[in-house]
Scaffold this active site. Sequence first.
Site, mmCIF file in Angstrom:
data_model
loop_
_atom_site.group_PDB
_atom_site.id
_atom_site.type_symbol
_atom_site.label_atom_id
_atom_site.label_comp_id
_atom_site.label_asym_id
_atom_site.label_seq_id
_atom_site.Cartn_x
_atom_site.Cartn_y
_atom_site.Cartn_z
ATOM 1 N N LYS A 207 0.818 -1.218 0.000
ATOM 2 C CA LYS A 207 0.000 0.000 0.000
ATOM 3 C C LYS A 207 0.848 1.263 0.000
ATOM 4 O O LYS A 207 0.452 2.279 -0.570
ATOM 5 C CB LYS A 207 -0.958 0.008 1.200
ATOM 6 C CG LYS A 207 -2.119 -0.951 1.047
ATOM 7 C CD LYS A 207 -3.263 -0.585 1.970
ATOM 8 C CE LYS A 207 -4.457 -1.488 1.720
ATOM 9 N NZ LYS A 207 -5.546 -1.283 2.678
ATOM 10 N N LYS B 199 -4.741 -9.035 -7.062
ATOM 11 C CA LYS B 199 -5.944 -9.208 -6.249
ATOM 12 C C LYS B 199 -7.081 -8.295 -6.735
ATOM 13 O O LYS B 199 -6.820 -7.152 -7.111
ATOM 14 C CB LYS B 199 -5.561 -8.814 -4.818
ATOM 15 C CG LYS B 199 -6.478 -9.244 -3.739
ATOM 16 C CD LYS B 199 -5.887 -8.871 -2.382
ATOM 17 C CE LYS B 199 -6.042 -7.384 -2.109
ATOM 18 N NZ LYS B 199 -5.843 -7.021 -0.687
ATOM 19 N N LYS C 36 -10.718 -2.759 -4.331
ATOM 20 C CA LYS C 36 -11.555 -1.555 -4.391
ATOM 21 C C LYS C 36 -10.819 -0.402 -5.036
ATOM 22 O O LYS C 36 -11.431 0.484 -5.612
ATOM 23 C CB LYS C 36 -11.873 -1.089 -2.967
ATOM 24 C CG LYS C 36 -12.686 -1.994 -2.149
ATOM 25 C CD LYS C 36 -12.656 -1.494 -0.697
ATOM 26 C CE LYS C 36 -13.519 -2.361 0.178
ATOM 27 N NZ LYS C 36 -13.397 -2.015 1.597
HETATM 28 P P1 AMP Z 1 -11.307 -4.671 3.037
HETATM 29 O O1 AMP Z 1 -12.230 -4.234 1.983
HETATM 30 O O2 AMP Z 1 -9.879 -4.496 2.671
HETATM 31 O O3 AMP Z 1 -11.654 -4.135 4.379
HETATM 32 O O4 AMP Z 1 -11.507 -6.242 3.117
HETATM 33 C C1 AMP Z 1 -12.642 -6.840 3.719
HETATM 34 C C2 AMP Z 1 -12.497 -8.334 3.702
HETATM 35 O O5 AMP Z 1 -12.514 -8.819 2.347
HETATM 36 C C3 AMP Z 1 -11.174 -8.833 4.309
HETATM 37 O O6 AMP Z 1 -11.445 -10.000 5.072
HETATM 38 C C4 AMP Z 1 -10.331 -9.157 3.116
HETATM 39 O O7 AMP Z 1 -9.401 -10.184 3.390
HETATM 40 C C5 AMP Z 1 -11.372 -9.628 2.100
HETATM 41 N N1 AMP Z 1 -10.927 -9.417 0.712
HETATM 42 C C6 AMP Z 1 -10.628 -8.221 0.123
HETATM 43 N N2 AMP Z 1 -10.257 -8.393 -1.161
HETATM 44 C C7 AMP Z 1 -10.319 -9.728 -1.400
HETATM 45 C C8 AMP Z 1 -10.059 -10.550 -2.562
HETATM 46 N N3 AMP Z 1 -9.674 -10.022 -3.718
HETATM 47 N N4 AMP Z 1 -10.224 -11.885 -2.432
HETATM 48 C C9 AMP Z 1 -10.625 -12.431 -1.264
HETATM 49 N N5 AMP Z 1 -10.894 -11.728 -0.147
HETATM 50 C C10 AMP Z 1 -10.742 -10.384 -0.211
#
Ligand code: AMP
Length: 333
Positions: free
Chosen positions: A114, A198, A201
């Site tokens: 990041k 990956k 967002k």
């Molecule tokens: P975040 O949006 O970063 O707060 O992520 C929320 C949850 O979604 C966390 O448990 C992340 O590990 C999961 N997550 C985010 N992106 C991915 C992805 N591309 N594949 C699988 N899990 C994801």
Amino acid sequence: MSKKIFSGVQPTGNLHLGNYLGAIKNFVELNNDSQNNCIFCVVDLHAITIKQDPIELRDNIRETVATFIACGIDPKKSIIFNQSTVAAHSEAAWLLSCVAKIGWLNRMTQFKEKAGKDKEKASIGLYSYPILMAADILLYDSTHVPVGEDQKQHLELCRDIAQKFNNDYEVEDFLKAPEPLIQKEFSRIMSLKDGTKKMSKSEVSDLSRINLTDDKDVIINKIKKAKTDSLPLPSSASELSERFEAKNLLGIYSSLTNSSLEKSIKEFDGKNFSKFKEKLSQVLVEKINPISLEIKKLINDKKFLDRILIDGYEKANKIANLKVKKMHEIMGF
Ligand code: AMP
Ligand code: TRP
């Protein structure tokens, strides 16, 4: 034995299929098991480690709650709350930052990704973010933490911090080291434009992800444009080792249909991508379209969403305050 589940999602907009298949789908299953006590947190303090527009942030907090509900989390069964409303999170994060070691944080790969090339310009919050995450988890004596694969390292750090606190202050088992709950298969959903990256967002191209607010036509179009290769679909998993995009799409299909990769491979063995993409779009629309419609409906009901957050705050605040008070006593305040 009843499990104490805790997880967090950042309110940074564009919740996508990776969030759903990697994490939220699992939250719903855990929420549905009456043996579990679940807490799902909208981690706005984590979101501001990268600059956020305050007005957008406020909307995104409500949208994240709407997404939880639309995906099937029941606020009567689980606590849903907003991290910044419970002051104990910031407080415990400071206390734990005096226990965690710089050397441990220096190993965190998410910070490296990041922060990019110019680490000196990243916020201190982005660097110490895993300590706040540990505080989130440890305040509630959480036993299990459902997350996507990318959060595994942060959970290991959380366990180390808990253990060091207990050792330093000679309070055996006061902070409980949690177990990660990570999907065995398809725990990392990749970008539709690049199977080595990956799904995220923050990726500039919206075509790289399926958002949980995408409608039917958008989903069909994104799958049509998703990157593939020129070979037909494989007849065994071993043929997928270098075919990242094919592997990802088959993984998404398998996860959505609750089937194994092997079974999906058999279903499409030797077929061309256009046939497979048609079927994939169909299962995606079946799953995502109702969620998308429900999010759009709920998002207009601010009162309902705010009520959920107030109820959640009251419950979470009680638990977290008790724990942080005990931390104070232990630490000599
Ligand atoms: P975040 O949006 O970063 O707060 O992520 C929320 C949850 O979604 C966390 O448990 C992340 O590990 C999961 N997550 C985010 N992106 C991915 C992805 N591309 N594949 C699988 N899990 C994801
Ligand atoms: N760091 C997690 C992410 O970016 C979100 C998060 C914050 C979290 N606190 C948490 C996840 C506690 C699980 C438990 O996805």
